[in-house]
Design a protein around this motif. Sequence first.
Motif, PDB file in Angstrom:
ATOM      1  N   PHE A  48      14.805 -45.292  40.507  1.00 23.01           N
ATOM      2  CA  PHE A  48      14.075 -44.801  41.680  1.00 23.01           C
ATOM      3  C   PHE A  48      14.690 -43.476  42.088  1.00 23.01           C
ATOM      4  O   PHE A  48      15.879 -43.403  42.397  1.00 23.01           O
ATOM      5  N   GLU A  49      13.882 -42.417  42.051  1.00 19.27           N
ATOM      6  CA  GLU A  49      14.425 -41.101  42.371  1.00 19.27           C
ATOM      7  C   GLU A  49      13.800 -40.566  43.660  1.00 19.27           C
ATOM      8  O   GLU A  49      12.575 -40.612  43.821  1.00 19.27           O
ATOM      9  N   ILE A  50      14.664 -40.073  44.525  1.00 18.08           N
ATOM     10  CA  ILE A  50      14.187 -39.436  45.752  1.00 18.08           C
ATOM     11  C   ILE A  50      13.895 -37.976  45.418  1.00 18.08           C
ATOM     12  O   ILE A  50      14.810 -37.192  45.139  1.00 18.08           O
ATOM     13  N   LEU A  51      12.613 -37.652  45.384  1.00 14.46           N
ATOM     14  CA  LEU A  51      12.190 -36.296  45.029  1.00 14.46           C
ATOM     15  C   LEU A  51      11.056 -35.862  45.948  1.00 14.46           C
ATOM     16  O   LEU A  51      10.273 -36.701  46.421  1.00 14.46           O
ATOM     17  N   ASP A  52      10.960 -34.554  46.148  1.00 16.14           N
ATOM     18  CA  ASP A  52       9.860 -33.995  46.938  1.00 16.14           C
ATOM     19  C   ASP A  52       8.851 -33.392  45.967  1.00 16.14           C
ATOM     20  O   ASP A  52       9.101 -32.330  45.381  1.00 16.14           O
ATOM     21  N   LEU A  53       7.732 -34.077  45.799  1.00 18.87           N
ATOM     22  CA  LEU A  53       6.759 -33.679  44.770  1.00 18.87           C
ATOM     23  C   LEU A  53       5.920 -32.467  45.171  1.00 18.87           C
ATOM     24  O   LEU A  53       5.068 -32.029  44.397  1.00 18.87           O
ATOM     25  N   ARG A  54       6.169 -31.914  46.327  1.00 18.28           N
ATOM     26  CA  ARG A  54       5.553 -30.613  46.608  1.00 18.28           C
ATOM     27  C   ARG A  54       6.223 -29.552  45.744  1.00 18.28           C
ATOM     28  O   ARG A  54       5.662 -28.501  45.499  1.00 18.28           O
ATOM     29  N   ARG A  55       7.432 -29.851  45.297  1.00 15.01           N
ATOM     30  CA  ARG A  55       8.221 -28.868  44.525  1.00 15.01           C
ATOM     31  C   ARG A  55       7.981 -29.026  43.032  1.00 15.01           C
ATOM     32  O   ARG A  55       8.096 -30.113  42.468  1.00 15.01           O
ATOM     33  N   TRP A  56       7.720 -27.921  42.384  1.00 12.81           N
ATOM     34  CA  TRP A  56       7.435 -27.897  40.947  1.00 12.81           C
ATOM     35  C   TRP A  56       8.591 -28.461  40.120  1.00 12.81           C
ATOM     36  O   TRP A  56       8.397 -29.284  39.229  1.00 12.81           O
ATOM     37  N   ASP A  57       9.834 -28.034  40.446  1.00 11.78           N
ATOM     38  CA  ASP A  57      10.984 -28.517  39.656  1.00 11.78           C
ATOM     39  C   ASP A  57      11.132 -30.031  39.798  1.00 11.78           C
ATOM     40  O   ASP A  57      11.471 -30.738  38.838  1.00 11.78           O
ATOM     41  N   ASN A  58      10.837 -30.553  40.987  1.00 16.39           N
ATOM     42  CA  ASN A  58      10.933 -32.000  41.199  1.00 16.39           C
ATOM     43  C   ASN A  58       9.852 -32.743  40.414  1.00 16.39           C
ATOM     44  O   ASN A  58      10.068 -33.857  39.922  1.00 16.39           O
ATOM     45  N   CYS A  59       8.678 -32.139  40.282  1.00 18.66           N
ATOM     46  CA  CYS A  59       7.599 -32.770  39.506  1.00 18.66           C
ATOM     47  C   CYS A  59       7.966 -32.824  38.027  1.00 18.66           C
ATOM     48  O   CYS A  59       7.708 -33.812  37.348  1.00 18.66           O
ATOM     49  N   LEU A  60       8.587 -31.748  37.540  1.00 22.43           N
ATOM     50  CA  LEU A  60       9.029 -31.745  36.137  1.00 22.43           C
ATOM     51  C   LEU A  60      10.080 -32.835  35.895  1.00 22.43           C
ATOM     52  O   LEU A  60      10.041 -33.550  34.898  1.00 22.43           O
ATOM     53  N   ASN A  97      -0.308 -32.800  44.299  1.00 24.15           N
ATOM     54  CA  ASN A  97      -1.196 -33.169  43.188  1.00 24.15           C
ATOM     55  C   ASN A  97      -1.311 -32.083  42.127  1.00 24.15           C
ATOM     56  O   ASN A  97      -1.381 -32.375  40.926  1.00 24.15           O
ATOM     57  N   THR A  98      -1.322 -30.815  42.552  1.00 21.95           N
ATOM     58  CA  THR A  98      -1.426 -29.729  41.580  1.00 21.95           C
ATOM     59  C   THR A  98      -0.177 -29.670  40.708  1.00 21.95           C
ATOM     60  O   THR A  98      -0.260 -29.578  39.477  1.00 21.95           O
ATOM     61  N   HIS A  99       0.980 -29.784  41.340  1.00 27.15           N
ATOM     62  CA  HIS A  99       2.233 -29.745  40.573  1.00 27.15           C
ATOM     63  C   HIS A  99       2.409 -31.012  39.739  1.00 27.15           C
ATOM     64  O   HIS A  99       2.892 -30.946  38.610  1.00 27.15           O
ATOM     65  N   ALA A 103       2.741 -30.837  35.695  1.00 26.88           N
ATOM     66  CA  ALA A 103       4.010 -31.326  35.122  1.00 26.88           C
ATOM     67  C   ALA A 103       3.734 -32.452  34.139  1.00 26.88           C
ATOM     68  O   ALA A 103       4.374 -32.539  33.079  1.00 26.88           O
ATOM     69  N   ALA A 104       2.781 -33.307  34.464  1.00 28.83           N
ATOM     70  CA  ALA A 104       2.414 -34.401  33.553  1.00 28.83           C
ATOM     71  C   ALA A 104       1.924 -33.817  32.227  1.00 28.83           C
ATOM     72  O   ALA A 104       2.274 -34.287  31.144  1.00 28.83           O
ATOM     73  N   ARG A 105       1.126 -32.778  32.299  1.00 35.72           N
ATOM     74  CA  ARG A 105       0.617 -32.132  31.084  1.00 35.72           C
ATOM     75  C   ARG A 105       1.756 -31.530  30.263  1.00 35.72           C
ATOM     76  O   ARG A 105       1.860 -31.765  29.063  1.00 35.72           O
TER      77      ARG A 105
END
Length: 330
Positions: A48-60, A97-99, A103-105
Amino acid sequence: MAAKKVLVTGAGGFIGHHLVKRLKKEGYWVRGVDLKYPEYEPSAADEFEILDLRRWDNCLQATRGIEEMYGLAADMGGMGFISKFHAQILHNNILINTHSLEAARINGIRRYLFSSSACIYPEFKQTDVHSPALKEEDAYPAQPQDAYGWEKLVTERLCMHYREQFGIETHVVRFHNMFGPLGKWEGGREKAPAALSRKVAVAKLKGEKSIEIWGDGEQTRTFCYVDDCVEGVRRLMDSDFHGPVNLGQDRLVSINELTDMIMKIAGVKLEKKHVPGALGVRGRNSDNTLVRKMLGWEPKVTLEEGLARTYTWIEGLVKARLAEGKPIDS
Ligand code: NAD
């Protein structure tokens, strides 16, 4: 064979937490990601990771090494919240959602499920308490009521275009009011079944005679139990059907009727005081023809049973809070 690796974003939230439990029971390796841990019990996730998915690096970071992803993270709440904080909701959810999708791609995720909402449907088709049940194609011409709905609709299209252009298997589900234990029940982001359960429990345990209801209480909705929600989500992810597809109950009730059901479960009769409040559309039902046909899905838990489980859980929390002498929303 190694367990399939899946990611659930919003795993500290209501549906995400229930979904993680279900995926673990099915034998998946699960990474949960959220701004916070689940509030009411520990997550069943392997990581379980605490990340802010508004941030691109966190999405990666969140999407590394993952095969399938459930995108449930959102800045959201009940009507009181989503009818008020339009800029915050649109800004945050667009970034999340955009990031997440890009990142999923980049990280080669094959399947991606996006949690859209009944809030994408046009306001003009929901002006009457008996408005016809909404079919998926009713989404257009578009006129969602709030910024929350507009963002969901745009992200639905982003998912469609990513599938067409990049070949990532995106699936889009439109939830209609999910409820159940382990969801928000106070603080302003809770939805009607939890808010009303809390109000009834507080009045019952304090010996008060009335509760407040926003508006005249005749506005109608459907309410679907979280176990049925998770079942539908799993079926959609495993299917070759991309949606968008409704997922919700198709039994329409008014807020007054919902309140009466909760009071019956609680064993109290309280006066309903109608006060100004955020109401949303006048009437909304889900047409389930497509979900039945494509996924063979039907809600299994009755509204009465789901409310009984939810009310019992919330009454326990209210009782504990009152015993501690701590403040509680009424
Ligand atoms: P929830 O609020 O309980 O869970 C959403 C989670 O997303 C929260 O735990 C929150 O902390 C997390 N989140 C918010 N911003 C984040 C960020 N920047 N980075 C990482 N995590 C972040 O909501 P829910 O009821 O579990 O809903 C799950 C999804 O389903 C959401 O996308 C929501 O819009 C959608 N949905 C829910 C309903 C419903 O009835 N519950 C209806 C329609 C759509």
